[in-house]
Design a protein around this motif. Structure first.
Motif, PDB file in Angstrom:
ATOM      1  N   PHE A  78       0.372  -8.521   1.876  1.00  0.00           N
ATOM      2  CA  PHE A  78       0.939  -7.491   1.004  1.00  0.00           C
ATOM      3  C   PHE A  78       1.264  -6.249   1.831  1.00  0.00           C
ATOM      4  N   ARG A  79       0.338  -5.862   2.702  1.00  0.00           N
ATOM      5  CA  ARG A  79       0.554  -4.708   3.580  1.00  0.00           C
ATOM      6  C   ARG A  79       1.724  -4.990   4.532  1.00  0.00           C
ATOM      7  N   SER A  80       1.780  -6.199   5.081  1.00  0.00           N
ATOM      8  CA  SER A  80       2.874  -6.573   5.987  1.00  0.00           C
ATOM      9  C   SER A  80       4.217  -6.475   5.285  1.00  0.00           C
ATOM     10  N   PHE A  81       4.278  -6.968   4.063  1.00  0.00           N
ATOM     11  CA  PHE A  81       5.507  -6.928   3.274  1.00  0.00           C
ATOM     12  C   PHE A  81       5.950  -5.480   3.074  1.00  0.00           C
ATOM     13  N   VAL A  82       5.013  -4.653   2.634  1.00  0.00           N
ATOM     14  CA  VAL A  82       5.312  -3.244   2.382  1.00  0.00           C
ATOM     15  C   VAL A  82       5.800  -2.573   3.658  1.00  0.00           C
ATOM     16  N   ASP A  83       5.068  -2.746   4.748  1.00  0.00           N
ATOM     17  CA  ASP A  83       5.439  -2.102   6.008  1.00  0.00           C
ATOM     18  C   ASP A  83       6.801  -2.574   6.503  1.00  0.00           C
ATOM     19  N   PHE A  84       7.027  -3.890   6.459  1.00  0.00           N
ATOM     20  CA  PHE A  84       8.280  -4.449   6.965  1.00  0.00           C
ATOM     21  C   PHE A  84       9.477  -3.894   6.187  1.00  0.00           C
ATOM     22  N   PHE A  85       9.422  -4.012   4.861  1.00  0.00           N
ATOM     23  CA  PHE A  85      10.572  -3.592   4.078  1.00  0.00           C
ATOM     24  C   PHE A  85      10.744  -2.081   4.063  1.00  0.00           C
ATOM     25  N   GLN A 130      10.106  -0.087   6.497  1.00  0.00           N
ATOM     26  CA  GLN A 130      10.754   0.246   7.775  1.00  0.00           C
ATOM     27  C   GLN A 130      12.246  -0.080   7.741  1.00  0.00           C
ATOM     28  N   GLN A 131      12.590  -1.237   7.213  1.00  0.00           N
ATOM     29  CA  GLN A 131      13.999  -1.636   7.160  1.00  0.00           C
ATOM     30  C   GLN A 131      14.794  -0.686   6.273  1.00  0.00           C
ATOM     31  N   TRP A 132      14.238  -0.368   5.112  1.00  0.00           N
ATOM     32  CA  TRP A 132      14.934   0.527   4.186  1.00  0.00           C
ATOM     33  C   TRP A 132      15.035   1.935   4.750  1.00  0.00           C
ATOM     34  N   GLU A 133      14.004   2.398   5.466  1.00  0.00           N
ATOM     35  CA  GLU A 133      14.065   3.710   6.120  1.00  0.00           C
ATOM     36  C   GLU A 133      15.230   3.751   7.109  1.00  0.00           C
ATOM     37  N   LYS A 134      15.371   2.678   7.887  1.00  0.00           N
ATOM     38  CA  LYS A 134      16.480   2.602   8.847  1.00  0.00           C
ATOM     39  C   LYS A 134      17.820   2.657   8.123  1.00  0.00           C
ATOM     40  N   GLU A 135      17.937   1.887   7.039  1.00  0.00           N
ATOM     41  CA  GLU A 135      19.182   1.873   6.263  1.00  0.00           C
ATOM     42  C   GLU A 135      19.511   3.267   5.748  1.00  0.00           C
ATOM     43  N   ILE A 136      18.516   3.936   5.187  1.00  0.00           N
ATOM     44  CA  ILE A 136      18.730   5.282   4.651  1.00  0.00           C
ATOM     45  C   ILE A 136      19.191   6.221   5.763  1.00  0.00           C
ATOM     46  N   GLN A 153      23.351   8.333  -4.860  1.00  0.00           N
ATOM     47  CA  GLN A 153      22.372   7.963  -5.895  1.00  0.00           C
ATOM     48  C   GLN A 153      21.577   6.741  -5.455  1.00  0.00           C
ATOM     49  N   TYR A 154      22.270   5.780  -4.866  1.00  0.00           N
ATOM     50  CA  TYR A 154      21.583   4.585  -4.381  1.00  0.00           C
ATOM     51  C   TYR A 154      20.547   4.956  -3.328  1.00  0.00           C
ATOM     52  N   TYR A 155      20.908   5.799  -2.355  1.00  0.00           N
ATOM     53  CA  TYR A 155      19.971   6.160  -1.290  1.00  0.00           C
ATOM     54  C   TYR A 155      18.821   7.006  -1.826  1.00  0.00           C
ATOM     55  N   GLN A 156      19.080   7.797  -2.856  1.00  0.00           N
ATOM     56  CA  GLN A 156      17.996   8.549  -3.496  1.00  0.00           C
ATOM     57  C   GLN A 156      17.028   7.565  -4.170  1.00  0.00           C
ATOM     58  N   TRP A 157      17.579   6.569  -4.861  1.00  0.00           N
ATOM     59  CA  TRP A 157      16.752   5.541  -5.484  1.00  0.00           C
ATOM     60  C   TRP A 157      15.967   4.763  -4.430  1.00  0.00           C
ATOM     61  N   LEU A 158      16.629   4.389  -3.341  1.00  0.00           N
ATOM     62  CA  LEU A 158      15.968   3.643  -2.268  1.00  0.00           C
ATOM     63  C   LEU A 158      14.848   4.473  -1.654  1.00  0.00           C
ATOM     64  N   ARG A 159      15.056   5.780  -1.512  1.00  0.00           N
ATOM     65  CA  ARG A 159      14.004   6.682  -1.009  1.00  0.00           C
ATOM     66  C   ARG A 159      12.786   6.622  -1.932  1.00  0.00           C
ATOM     67  N   HIS A 160      13.013   6.646  -3.260  1.00  0.00           N
ATOM     68  CA  HIS A 160      11.907   6.554  -4.222  1.00  0.00           C
ATOM     69  C   HIS A 160      11.203   5.202  -4.102  1.00  0.00           C
ATOM     70  N   VAL A 200      10.995   3.312  -1.368  1.00  0.00           N
ATOM     71  CA  VAL A 200      10.197   3.363  -0.135  1.00  0.00           C
ATOM     72  C   VAL A 200       8.913   4.150  -0.384  1.00  0.00           C
ATOM     73  N   ASP A 201       9.031   5.290  -1.068  1.00  0.00           N
ATOM     74  CA  ASP A 201       7.849   6.101  -1.367  1.00  0.00           C
ATOM     75  C   ASP A 201       6.849   5.315  -2.215  1.00  0.00           C
ATOM     76  N   ALA A 202       7.351   4.558  -3.186  1.00  0.00           N
ATOM     77  CA  ALA A 202       6.467   3.752  -4.035  1.00  0.00           C
ATOM     78  C   ALA A 202       5.780   2.665  -3.226  1.00  0.00           C
ATOM     79  N   PHE A 203       6.493   2.090  -2.279  1.00  0.00           N
ATOM     80  CA  PHE A 203       5.896   1.075  -1.411  1.00  0.00           C
ATOM     81  C   PHE A 203       4.838   1.705  -0.512  1.00  0.00           C
TER      82      PHE A 203
END
Length: 183
Positions: free
Chosen positions: A95-102, A104-110, A153-160, A162-165
């Motif tokens: 679960f931690r690996s999943f959270v960390d991996f995604f 990181q990927q979403w942070e890069k995308e943002i 709006q999409y990147y704002q949502w994606l930021r939220h 990532v924060d939730a993860f």
């Protein structure tokens, strides 16, 4: 006749190969998936030499794979008294690996896309005021700016997300099953 250890290794191999496939789906090499899988089943931290013996990979590709898995927080460096070689072990909390991996990927995308989005928006706003533009071109710029607003709006949502993860709040909405809920 196969030894019990060979039978155990054979049983593990199916899951290890599925990890290799999964890693490839996420843009990593299958050999990194196999390496992670071998480390996942290994009870003690491993040296690069032990990993090389288990995988047959070269020391260079082994080192590269371990560094990449470490950056993704799928593998951690360990220290043990009296052992001078670097030791590594797999992250067992998937679960931690999943959270960390995604995350990181979403942070890069943002990061990549927000920067480009801002530059594109600035250029389009500057062009919008150009008196030489036709009405059709100005309308196109307005449509493009609207598309960029939707992207923001999409990147704002994606930021939220990532924060939730990263905060673990995602598990309030999608709880981790208890062991009795296995599939």
């Amino acid at each position: 006749m196969e030894s019990p250890n060979q039978k155990i290794d054979e049983a593990r191999q199916e899951y290890i190969e599925s990890l290799a496939e999964t890693m490839e789906m996420y843009g990593l090499s299958p050999s990194m998936g196999r390496l992670f899988g071998i480390m996942f089943f290994h009870d003690e931290p491993m040296t690069l030499d032990e990993m090389r013996t288990q995988t047959g990979m070269s020391k260079t590709s082994m080192s590269t794979g371990v560094r990449a898995l470490s950056r993704l927080k799928l593998v951690h460096k360990k220290w043990q008294k009296g052992i001078r070689k670097d030791l590594y072990e797999a992250e067992h909390d998937q679960f931690r690996s999943f959270v960390d991996f995604f995350a990181q990927q979403w942070e890069k995308e943002i990061e990549i896309n927000q920067s480009s989005l801002r530059k594109t928006e600035q250029k389009l706003r500057a062009l919008r005021d150009d008196p030489q533009l036709s009405e059709e071109d100005q309308e196109q710029i307005l449509r493009d700016l609207e598309k960029l607003e939707q992207a923001k709006q999409y990147y704002q949502w994606l930021r939220h997300l990532v924060d939730a993860f990263e905060s673990g709040n995602i598990f309030k909405h999608v709880p981790i099953p208890d062991k009795s809920d296995s599939f």
